[in-house]
Design an enzyme around this catalytic site. Sequence first.
Site, PDB file in Angstrom:
ATOM      1  N   GLY A 161      69.765  17.994  30.445  1.00 22.96           N
ATOM      2  CA  GLY A 161      68.747  18.204  29.403  1.00 22.96           C
ATOM      3  C   GLY A 161      68.704  17.038  28.444  1.00 22.96           C
ATOM      4  CG  ASN A 162      65.569  15.887  26.443  1.00 20.51           C
ATOM      5  OD1 ASN A 162      65.162  16.404  25.405  1.00 20.51           O
ATOM      6  ND2 ASN A 162      64.876  15.940  27.584  1.00 20.51           N
ATOM      7  CE1 TYR A 163      72.621  16.073  22.340  1.00 22.12           C
ATOM      8  CE2 TYR A 163      72.152  13.743  22.680  1.00 22.12           C
ATOM      9  CZ  TYR A 163      73.043  14.790  22.678  1.00 22.12           C
ATOM     10  OH  TYR A 163      74.348  14.578  23.014  1.00 22.12           O
ATOM     11  CB  ALA A 184      61.931  14.876  25.414  1.00 18.63           C
TER      12      ALA A 184
END
Length: 398
Positions: A208-210, A276
Site C-alpha cells: 500500500g502507500n501512505y 495514489a
Amino acid sequence: MLKDKKILLGITGSIAAYKAATLTRLLVKEGAKVKVVMTPLAKEFITPVTMATLSNNPVMSDFFSYDDGDWHSHVALGVWADLFLIAPASANTMAKMATGVCDNLLLTTYLSMRCQVMLAPAMDMDMYAHPATQGNLSILKSRGNIILEPSSGELASGLSGKGRMEEPEEILEAVKKHFSKKKSLDGKKILITAGPTYEPIDPVRFIGNYSSGKMGFAIAIKSAEMGAQVDLICGPASGLPTHPLIKIHQVKTAGEMFAAAVKLFKKSDVAVMAAAVADFTPEKVAPEKIKRKGDEMIIKLVPTKDIAAELGKAKTKKQVLVGFALESQDEMKNAVKKLKSKNLDLIVLNSLRDKGAGFGFDTNKITVIDKDNKICNFELKHKNEVAADILDKIIEIL
Ligand code: CTP
C-alpha cells in the site's frame, strides 16, 4: 436577499449567546424564517422567551415538549433547514460534533442535517488555541462545515486574544454570501478517485502507500457544495466525506479502481484523479498466509493499469481530465511529462520537498499546469482552499 430562506440557529453555552438575539433580529429583518435550537446550557446564558419572541417561533431544546406531548424531531429539522448556523459554537459542542456524540437536541439535529452547517466559535483564547479544539475544528472543516473564524480582542474572561465570536453583522454577511454564491458546478457530474490502493500479497498482507485521501475528499466536498453530483471512488481510507450529492464507491485494489473509474467516466463531465494508485501488484496472490522460510523472499510484481491514461484515451472534447503528480525531484519536468502522456487537461503538482505538502497533511502547496503549459503557483493552504483553487481552474476550462 434572505427572503424565505430557512435558517436553523443553534445556540450553545457561551457568554456570546447574547449576540444570538441581535443575529436573529438581523436574519428576520432580511426575510429569513428562523427557528432556534438551544443546548440545555445555552438557556443559562439567554432565555428561550427572548429567542422565541425574536424568531417568531417556539424554541426547541428538549427532545419532547412536555406541555403538548409533542416530539421535537431532529430529522424533520434536518430536512426543513436551508442552513444550520451554530452561533455561538462552544468548544464542548464542537468536540461532540467532531466525534458524533449526540446527547442533546442540537447535536442530534447536527447529525441529521442535510444542508450546509456554519459555525461561529466563541471561547477563551487558550481553549481556542488548545490542540484538542484545533484538531476538532480541522475535522469539522474537512467534513465541509464552514467555520467563521473568531476575531481577536477582549474576552469575557478579561483576557485578550483570539476567541471572540464574530459580530452578528459579520455573521449576517457570511450567511448572505453563502446564499448568493453561484452554484457554478450545478448539474455537472464529477468523478474523483482518492486514497491509496492495497494490492494483496496473501490473505493478511498487502502493498500500500501512505495516502490519506484528504485531498480527494476535500475536492469531493467542494464540488458538491458547488452543486456537482460527485462519484467518489475511494481506496481504503478513513474520514470519508458525507454530503447528499456525494456517492461513494469503495474499492481496494488498483484493478477495482480502474474498473469503477472506466465505467463511471462515460457519464462524467469532469474526472479528477487524486488517488495514489499502486503502479505494481503481485503477479499471484497466495491463497494462504505465506510462512517464513529461507533467507529471502521474492515477490514478482506486474504493472497495474494506468487509470488516468485510460480515461485520457477515452476522453471526449467535452470532458475535462485532471491528474496529480506528487514528485520528489525534477518536479516540473515530470509533471509536464505526465500531463502530455496521459492526455490530461490539467495537472496538479505537489512536491515532497515542500513542507506541509503531500500525504497525510491537512495542508497542501500546489502548482497547476494546463495543456498550454500555463503555470499557476499557489501558496501553502488548507486542503479545502486548495480544492477550491483546483475547481476554479476546472471551471475556467468548462
Ligand atoms: N494514476 C492512475 N492510475 C495509475 C497510476 C497513476 O490513475 N495506475 C494517476 C494518479 O491518480 C495521478 C497521476 O496518474 O493523477 C499521476 O500519478 P503518479 O503516481 O504520480 O504517476 P505515475 O504515472 O504512476 O508515474 P510515477 O509513479 O513513475 O511517478
